[in-house]
Motif scaffolding. Sequence first.
Motif, PDB file in Angstrom:
ATOM      1  N   PHE A 148       8.984 -10.578  27.944  1.00 31.29           N
ATOM      2  CA  PHE A 148       9.081  -9.389  27.102  1.00 31.29           C
ATOM      3  C   PHE A 148       7.667  -8.946  26.726  1.00 31.29           C
ATOM      4  O   PHE A 148       6.688  -9.672  26.939  1.00 31.29           O
ATOM      5  N   ASN A 149       7.566  -7.732  26.153  1.00 29.30           N
ATOM      6  CA  ASN A 149       6.302  -7.186  25.680  1.00 29.30           C
ATOM      7  C   ASN A 149       6.227  -7.248  24.159  1.00 29.30           C
ATOM      8  O   ASN A 149       7.193  -6.893  23.474  1.00 29.30           O
ATOM      9  N   VAL A 150       5.106  -7.709  23.630  1.00 28.84           N
ATOM     10  CA  VAL A 150       4.877  -7.726  22.187  1.00 28.84           C
ATOM     11  C   VAL A 150       3.413  -7.356  21.928  1.00 28.84           C
ATOM     12  O   VAL A 150       2.507  -8.006  22.458  1.00 28.84           O
ATOM     13  N   HIS A 151       3.219  -6.308  21.117  1.00 31.83           N
ATOM     14  CA  HIS A 151       1.876  -5.953  20.682  1.00 31.83           C
ATOM     15  C   HIS A 151       1.558  -6.606  19.346  1.00 31.83           C
ATOM     16  O   HIS A 151       2.447  -6.784  18.501  1.00 31.83           O
ATOM     17  N   GLN A 152       0.310  -6.914  19.140  1.00 31.26           N
ATOM     18  CA  GLN A 152      -0.208  -7.274  17.819  1.00 31.26           C
ATOM     19  C   GLN A 152      -1.160  -6.166  17.394  1.00 31.26           C
ATOM     20  O   GLN A 152      -2.116  -5.848  18.096  1.00 31.26           O
ATOM     21  N   TYR A 153      -0.868  -5.576  16.227  1.00 34.29           N
ATOM     22  CA  TYR A 153      -1.657  -4.462  15.718  1.00 34.29           C
ATOM     23  C   TYR A 153      -2.510  -4.948  14.543  1.00 34.29           C
ATOM     24  O   TYR A 153      -1.995  -5.574  13.620  1.00 34.29           O
ATOM     25  N   THR A 154      -3.789  -4.629  14.571  1.00 32.64           N
ATOM     26  CA  THR A 154      -4.665  -4.900  13.438  1.00 32.64           C
ATOM     27  C   THR A 154      -5.164  -3.552  12.922  1.00 32.64           C
ATOM     28  O   THR A 154      -5.975  -2.895  13.573  1.00 32.64           O
ATOM     29  N   ILE A 155      -4.633  -3.144  11.776  1.00 37.14           N
ATOM     30  CA  ILE A 155      -4.946  -1.821  11.231  1.00 37.14           C
ATOM     31  C   ILE A 155      -5.056  -1.908   9.712  1.00 37.14           C
ATOM     32  O   ILE A 155      -4.479  -2.799   9.085  1.00 37.14           O
ATOM     33  N   VAL A 156      -5.771  -0.954   9.139  1.00 37.41           N
ATOM     34  CA  VAL A 156      -5.701  -0.767   7.691  1.00 37.41           C
ATOM     35  C   VAL A 156      -4.408  -0.037   7.368  1.00 37.41           C
ATOM     36  O   VAL A 156      -3.813   0.624   8.230  1.00 37.41           O
ATOM     37  N   GLY A 157      -3.958  -0.125   6.121  1.00 36.83           N
ATOM     38  CA  GLY A 157      -2.712   0.536   5.743  1.00 36.83           C
ATOM     39  C   GLY A 157      -2.791   2.042   5.865  1.00 36.83           C
ATOM     40  O   GLY A 157      -1.838   2.700   6.285  1.00 36.83           O
ATOM     41  N   GLN A 158      -3.937   2.618   5.488  1.00 35.36           N
ATOM     42  CA  GLN A 158      -4.120   4.062   5.550  1.00 35.36           C
ATOM     43  C   GLN A 158      -4.543   4.446   6.971  1.00 35.36           C
ATOM     44  O   GLN A 158      -5.698   4.762   7.244  1.00 35.36           O
ATOM     45  N   TRP A 159      -3.576   4.427   7.894  1.00 31.32           N
ATOM     46  CA  TRP A 159      -3.883   4.625   9.309  1.00 31.32           C
ATOM     47  C   TRP A 159      -2.947   5.683   9.903  1.00 31.32           C
ATOM     48  O   TRP A 159      -1.734   5.597   9.759  1.00 31.32           O
ATOM     49  N   GLY A 160      -3.521   6.694  10.545  1.00 29.43           N
ATOM     50  CA  GLY A 160      -2.720   7.771  11.121  1.00 29.43           C
ATOM     51  C   GLY A 160      -1.956   8.511  10.033  1.00 29.43           C
ATOM     52  O   GLY A 160      -2.386   8.582   8.875  1.00 29.43           O
ATOM     53  N   THR A 161      -0.844   9.105  10.394  1.00 34.59           N
ATOM     54  CA  THR A 161       0.038   9.715   9.394  1.00 34.59           C
ATOM     55  C   THR A 161       0.546   8.590   8.502  1.00 34.59           C
ATOM     56  O   THR A 161       1.265   7.704   8.956  1.00 34.59           O
ATOM     57  N   HIS A 162       0.152   8.620   7.227  1.00 35.77           N
ATOM     58  CA  HIS A 162       0.425   7.456   6.382  1.00 35.77           C
ATOM     59  C   HIS A 162       0.781   7.872   4.958  1.00 35.77           C
ATOM     60  O   HIS A 162       0.530   8.996   4.540  1.00 35.77           O
ATOM     61  N   VAL A 163       1.351   6.920   4.236  1.00 33.40           N
ATOM     62  CA  VAL A 163       1.726   7.128   2.841  1.00 33.40           C
ATOM     63  C   VAL A 163       0.705   6.447   1.940  1.00 33.40           C
ATOM     64  O   VAL A 163       0.265   5.323   2.205  1.00 33.40           O
ATOM     65  N   ASP A 164       0.318   7.154   0.887  1.00 31.57           N
ATOM     66  CA  ASP A 164      -0.507   6.584  -0.183  1.00 31.57           C
ATOM     67  C   ASP A 164       0.367   6.442  -1.425  1.00 31.57           C
ATOM     68  O   ASP A 164       0.753   7.439  -2.032  1.00 31.57           O
ATOM     69  N   PRO A 165       0.694   5.224  -1.842  1.00 39.09           N
ATOM     70  CA  PRO A 165       1.425   5.037  -3.092  1.00 39.09           C
ATOM     71  C   PRO A 165       0.450   5.039  -4.267  1.00 39.09           C
ATOM     72  O   PRO A 165      -0.776   4.947  -4.073  1.00 39.09           O
ATOM     73  N   PRO A 166       0.945   5.122  -5.494  1.00 43.76           N
ATOM     74  CA  PRO A 166       0.050   5.156  -6.648  1.00 43.76           C
ATOM     75  C   PRO A 166      -0.956   4.014  -6.708  1.00 43.76           C
ATOM     76  O   PRO A 166      -2.104   4.200  -7.100  1.00 43.76           O
ATOM     77  N   VAL A 167      -0.571   2.798  -6.293  1.00 41.91           N
ATOM     78  CA  VAL A 167      -1.467   1.646  -6.408  1.00 41.91           C
ATOM     79  C   VAL A 167      -2.703   1.786  -5.518  1.00 41.91           C
ATOM     80  O   VAL A 167      -3.684   1.058  -5.690  1.00 41.91           O
ATOM     81  N   HIS A 168      -2.693   2.715  -4.574  1.00 37.80           N
ATOM     82  CA  HIS A 168      -3.856   2.918  -3.709  1.00 37.80           C
ATOM     83  C   HIS A 168      -5.112   3.222  -4.529  1.00 37.80           C
ATOM     84  O   HIS A 168      -6.212   2.809  -4.160  1.00 37.80           O
ATOM     85  N   PHE A 169      -4.937   3.933  -5.663  1.00 39.56           N
ATOM     86  CA  PHE A 169      -6.074   4.261  -6.521  1.00 39.56           C
ATOM     87  C   PHE A 169      -5.926   3.735  -7.947  1.00 39.56           C
ATOM     88  O   PHE A 169      -6.879   3.822  -8.718  1.00 39.56           O
ATOM     89  N   VAL A 170      -4.740   3.219  -8.298  1.00 38.33           N
ATOM     90  CA  VAL A 170      -4.480   2.870  -9.694  1.00 38.33           C
ATOM     91  C   VAL A 170      -3.994   1.423  -9.772  1.00 38.33           C
ATOM     92  O   VAL A 170      -2.879   1.106  -9.339  1.00 38.33           O
ATOM     93  N   ALA A 171      -4.824   0.559 -10.332  1.00 39.44           N
ATOM     94  CA  ALA A 171      -4.467  -0.857 -10.432  1.00 39.44           C
ATOM     95  C   ALA A 171      -3.181  -1.034 -11.232  1.00 39.44           C
ATOM     96  O   ALA A 171      -3.012  -0.441 -12.303  1.00 39.44           O
ATOM     97  N   GLY A 172      -2.253  -1.833 -10.704  1.00 39.90           N
ATOM     98  CA  GLY A 172      -1.000  -2.121 -11.389  1.00 39.90           C
ATOM     99  C   GLY A 172       0.067  -1.067 -11.238  1.00 39.90           C
ATOM    100  O   GLY A 172       1.186  -1.230 -11.752  1.00 39.90           O
TER     101      GLY A 172
END
Length: 253
Positions: free
Chosen positions: A56-80
């Motif tokens: 079978f095929n399996v990729h391993q991806y090493t990326i930051v969370g903010q990659w490509g079309t991505h979601v920023d939740p509040p904790v991205h800039f606000v601790a807690g």
Amino acid sequence: MIHSSEPGLWPAFRELTAKTAHVDLTHAFHPGQPHFPAFPDERRDMVFDMTRGDGFNVHQYTIVGQWGTHVDPPVHFVAGARTLDRIPVEEMILPLVVLDITARVEADPDATPTTADVAAWEERNGSIPAGAFVALRTGWGRHWPDREAMANKDAAGVSHAPGWSAEVLHHLFEQAQVTAIGHEQTDTDPGLATSAGDFGLERYVLERDRWQIELMANLDQVPEAGALIVATWPKPQGGSGFPARVFALCPTS
């Protein structure tokens, strides 16, 4: 109205899909794509590969969370603040409002929306619905995946790219009570601000306990009013950002 003996919501699903077009608002991510300059590039490895005789095929991806079309939740800039796993699924399907400043951006890449743009939208469509997702259409997505074109830097290294404005974000979150925003460019703040290290507008959004989608695609294919957006992502515990899959359901009649 479709009448059916099918149980539950299945008849409603068939009726909805019969009257809607699906528009993918997500770029496919890959190594070498445009990204925030402080982030490392994606690394992708084949840990199992059928061309090497594996089953079978399996990729391993090493990326930051903010990659490509991505979601920023509040904790991205606000601790807690809220993390990805604490955003409920009820917030992932919303009325889609599109503010279009493409024409101004073509003339001036530093253009940002004004409250006059919001007033004109409401004159045509009625009040922005509470709880909506508001996307900023700038035409900037046409530059993807050209990193230099997305950044659009001058000889001094200053980026000239559109972004949101404080007056419009204040109106959307304090008066219209929207749930989330999104945009085609890399950042919430315009290039002139980010070049000076100013990410104040993104901080403002996330400090309101709201979330956003960055690097959206195909906003030129959705109407300014009347569509729904579905935005979803994986559920890492305590996650501060992740690539998202986002699409619109647009009326065909």
